[in-house]
Design a protein around this motif. Structure first.
Motif, short mmCIF file in Angstrom:
data_model
loop_
_atom_site.label_atom_id
_atom_site.label_comp_id
_atom_site.label_asym_id
_atom_site.label_seq_id
_atom_site.Cartn_x
_atom_site.Cartn_y
_atom_site.Cartn_z
N GLY A 93 -9.10 0.00 4.79
CA GLY A 93 -8.49 -1.29 5.07
C GLY A 93 -7.28 -1.64 4.23
O GLY A 93 -6.69 -2.69 4.41
N ASP A 94 -6.89 -0.75 3.33
CA ASP A 94 -5.71 -1.00 2.49
C ASP A 94 -4.67 0.12 2.60
O ASP A 94 -3.77 0.20 1.80
CB ASP A 94 -6.13 -1.16 1.03
CG ASP A 94 -6.79 0.09 0.47
OD1 ASP A 94 -7.21 0.97 1.24
OD2 ASP A 94 -6.89 0.20 -0.77
N ARG A 95 -4.80 0.94 3.61
CA ARG A 95 -3.94 2.13 3.69
C ARG A 95 -2.68 1.93 4.51
O ARG A 95 -1.75 2.70 4.40
CB ARG A 95 -4.71 3.31 4.28
CG ARG A 95 -6.03 3.62 3.61
CD ARG A 95 -5.84 4.08 2.16
NE ARG A 95 -7.09 4.14 1.45
CZ ARG A 95 -7.84 5.22 1.35
NH1 ARG A 95 -7.48 6.34 1.90
NH2 ARG A 95 -8.97 5.17 0.67
N ALA A 146 0.46 -8.26 -0.64
CA ALA A 146 -0.58 -7.22 -0.59
C ALA A 146 -0.24 -6.17 0.46
O ALA A 146 -0.46 -4.97 0.24
CB ALA A 146 -1.93 -7.84 -0.29
N MET A 147 0.31 -6.61 1.59
CA MET A 147 0.66 -5.68 2.67
C MET A 147 1.73 -4.69 2.21
O MET A 147 1.80 -3.57 2.72
CB MET A 147 1.12 -6.45 3.89
CG MET A 147 0.01 -7.19 4.60
SD MET A 147 0.57 -8.48 5.75
CE MET A 147 1.82 -7.69 6.70
N PRO A 191 -0.51 -0.46 0.49
CA PRO A 191 -0.12 0.79 1.13
C PRO A 191 0.91 1.58 0.31
O PRO A 191 0.88 2.81 0.28
CB PRO A 191 0.48 0.34 2.48
CG PRO A 191 -0.17 -0.98 2.74
CD PRO A 191 -0.31 -1.60 1.38
N ALA A 192 1.79 0.87 -0.40
CA ALA A 192 2.77 1.54 -1.25
C ALA A 192 2.08 2.29 -2.39
O ALA A 192 2.49 3.40 -2.75
CB ALA A 192 3.78 0.54 -1.80
N GLY A 228 0.42 9.68 -2.95
CA GLY A 228 0.56 10.81 -2.03
C GLY A 228 -0.54 10.89 -0.99
O GLY A 228 -0.72 11.93 -0.36
N ARG A 229 -1.29 9.80 -0.80
CA ARG A 229 -2.41 9.83 0.15
C ARG A 229 -2.47 8.54 0.96
O ARG A 229 -2.09 7.51 0.47
CB ARG A 229 -3.75 9.95 -0.61
CG ARG A 229 -3.88 11.15 -1.49
CD ARG A 229 -3.97 12.40 -0.71
NE ARG A 229 -5.22 12.35 0.02
CZ ARG A 229 -5.75 13.35 0.64
NH1 ARG A 229 -5.16 14.49 0.67
NH2 ARG A 229 -6.88 13.22 1.30
N ARG A 230 -2.98 8.67 2.16
CA ARG A 230 -3.25 7.49 3.00
C ARG A 230 -4.60 7.62 3.68
O ARG A 230 -5.12 6.67 4.20
CB ARG A 230 -2.15 7.28 4.03
CG ARG A 230 -0.91 6.73 3.43
CD ARG A 230 0.20 6.67 4.41
NE ARG A 230 -0.20 5.97 5.61
CZ ARG A 230 0.42 4.95 6.12
NH1 ARG A 230 1.47 4.46 5.51
NH2 ARG A 230 0.04 4.39 7.23
#
Length: 194
Positions: free
Chosen positions: A123-125, A179-180, A184-185, A191-193
């Protein structure tokens, strides 16, 4: 026992990228409580409302999302219990249970847990997932805070919504936008999502 931080896996939160130790978890829980207490000092009175605008909700949601449900809950529980016991780190240096804004603090405890669980599910990616996670957390905070405000301040439901929800929607949208961008940043920097 210390293990090196491995590449994040599905089900990981940002805190899981640090080497796993009990000392890490303790430091994260205490650090999350302190961050929330410091953010609560960014307090601006709202005309016609006994509840100020603070950085506290942003910190609580960020703590929950970054630490995960268990550590997020423990961090906000520490914040809540210490503030209720007299640590002056609720909004504008206040403390104690029972004030008009204490329901929001209780809501933040539940929201940090919920957004932490959502973060474990990714939910934060991305920007859109983070938006949904922040909205869900805010809904939980208001679902507890507004009725509590109504009871403590003797307000009708519509008056509690007018004093305890409506004035805060724009600020919450700005906090969600931060937060958005940030969460994600942070994953992208790592280096991951997943």
């Amino acid at each position: 026992m210390t293990t090196a931080a491995a590449a994040p896996r599905t089900g990981a939160v940002l805190a899981d990228l640090l080497p796993a130790t009990r000392a890490r978890d303790l430091a994260l829980v205490v650090g999350g409580a302190v961050l929330t207490g410091l953010a609560a000092q960014l307090s601006v009175p709202v005309p016609g409302s006994p509840v100020p605008v603070t950085g506290q909700t942003f910190a609580a949601l960020l703590v929950g999302t970054s630490l995960g449900a268990r550590r997020g809950f423990l961090s906000l529980a520490l914040y809540t219990l210490a503030g209720a016991a007299g640590v002056p780190w609720f909004s504008a240096g206040s403390s104690g249970a029972g004030g008009a804004s204490f329901g929001y603090v209780l809501g933040m405890l539940l929201a940090a847990t919920a957004v932490g669980a959502l973060a474990r599910r990714g939910g934060d990616r991305s920007v859109l997932r983070t938006a949904g996670t922040m909205v869900a957390g805010s809904v939980i905070i208001y679902a507890v805070g507004v009725p509590y405000l109504a009871v403590v301040a003797g307000l009708s439901p519509s008056a509690a919504i007018s004093a305890g929800l409506v004035p805060f929607l724009l600020g919450d949208a700005l906090k969600a936008a931060l937060a958005m961008g940030a969460l994600p940043a942070a994953w992208k920097l790592m280096g991951r999502r997943d």
